[in-house]
Write a protein that holds these residues in place. Structure first.
Motif, PDB file in Angstrom:
ATOM      1  N   TYR A  28       0.798  -1.229   0.000  1.00 11.23           N
ATOM      2  CA  TYR A  28       0.000   0.000   0.000  1.00 11.23           C
ATOM      3  C   TYR A  28       0.836   1.288   0.000  1.00 11.23           C
ATOM      4  O   TYR A  28       0.587   2.163  -0.841  1.00 11.23           O
ATOM      5  N   PRO A  29       1.807   1.446   0.900  1.00 10.08           N
ATOM      6  CA  PRO A  29       2.567   2.715   0.879  1.00 10.08           C
ATOM      7  C   PRO A  29       3.263   2.976  -0.461  1.00 10.08           C
ATOM      8  O   PRO A  29       3.242   4.107  -0.960  1.00 10.08           O
ATOM      9  N   LYS A  30       3.852   1.953  -1.052  1.00 10.97           N
ATOM     10  CA  LYS A  30       4.530   2.116  -2.349  1.00 10.97           C
ATOM     11  C   LYS A  30       3.527   2.471  -3.442  1.00 10.97           C
ATOM     12  O   LYS A  30       3.804   3.313  -4.301  1.00 10.97           O
ATOM     13  N   LYS A  31       2.392   1.823  -3.427  1.00 13.24           N
ATOM     14  CA  LYS A  31       1.386   2.040  -4.472  1.00 13.24           C
ATOM     15  C   LYS A  31       0.746   3.425  -4.354  1.00 13.24           C
ATOM     16  O   LYS A  31       0.419   4.038  -5.373  1.00 13.24           O
ATOM     17  N   ILE A  32       0.584   3.919  -3.145  1.00 13.64           N
ATOM     18  CA  ILE A  32       0.029   5.258  -2.967  1.00 13.64           C
ATOM     19  C   ILE A  32       1.014   6.311  -3.491  1.00 13.64           C
ATOM     20  O   ILE A  32       0.624   7.245  -4.185  1.00 13.64           O
ATOM     21  N   VAL A  33       2.282   6.141  -3.155  1.00 14.86           N
ATOM     22  CA  VAL A  33       3.305   7.092  -3.614  1.00 14.86           C
ATOM     23  C   VAL A  33       3.384   7.106  -5.139  1.00 14.86           C
ATOM     24  O   VAL A  33       3.532   8.163  -5.751  1.00 14.86           O
ATOM     25  N   SER A  34       3.244   5.932  -5.756  1.00 15.17           N
ATOM     26  CA  SER A  34       3.323   5.866  -7.221  1.00 15.17           C
ATOM     27  C   SER A  34       1.975   6.148  -7.894  1.00 15.17           C
ATOM     28  O   SER A  34       1.861   6.030  -9.110  1.00 15.17           O
ATOM     29  N   ALA A  35       0.961   6.491  -7.097  1.00  8.75           N
ATOM     30  CA  ALA A  35      -0.380   6.815  -7.607  1.00  8.75           C
ATOM     31  C   ALA A  35      -0.980   5.689  -8.450  1.00  8.75           C
ATOM     32  O   ALA A  35      -1.590   5.930  -9.487  1.00  8.75           O
ATOM     33  N   ASP A  36      -0.826   4.471  -7.978  1.00  8.56           N
ATOM     34  CA  ASP A  36      -1.383   3.302  -8.667  1.00  8.56           C
ATOM     35  C   ASP A  36      -2.868   3.180  -8.297  1.00  8.56           C
ATOM     36  O   ASP A  36      -3.233   2.467  -7.360  1.00  8.56           O
TER      37      ASP A  36
END
Length: 118
Positions: A28-36
């Motif tokens: 989740y944190p990685k995907k939020i930062v990458s706007a996935d």
């Protein structure tokens, strides 16, 4: 034969679901930062109720919802005291966690959840 296939089938679904949810929480944190947005939409059921910094609480609730019915199904009836204690332990741990982290997006929902589970 069929009994083994049934047991395997019953175990695979909840285990796969828990693993998938834990994977989503980790990502989740990685995907939020990458706007996935595709990821966020796919796993909306895990994250949408909780405050953004408490995104992981969905996994807590899903694990709780697995354990509560699992105990009476797997522990023999003559050990109902053990079943009840394990169920109460799970409910108490989730309640204490909710009190400490206040995971809901809305303050009133936190208080309502705590009162209903107390």
């Amino acid at each position: 034969g069929m009994l083994a296939a049934g047991i395997i089938g019953v175990l695979i679904y909840p285990c796969f679901t828990i693993c998938l949810v834990l994977f989503a929480v980790k990502q989740y944190p990685k995907k939020i930062v990458s706007a996935d947005l595709h990821f966020v939409q796919r796993f909306r059921f895990v994250f949408f109720r909780w405050a953004p910094d408490r995104y992981w609480f969905g996994a807590v609730m899903i694990i709780r919802n697995l354990l509560i019915p699992l105990f009476p199904m797997t522990i023999p009836q003559d050990s109902s005291d053990v079943t009840a204690m394990l169920m109460l332990l799970v409910l108490l741990l989730v309640l204490l966690t909710a009190v400490m982290v206040m995971p809901w997006r809305n303050k009133d929902l936190n208080y309502t959840d705590i009162c209903m589970n107390f």
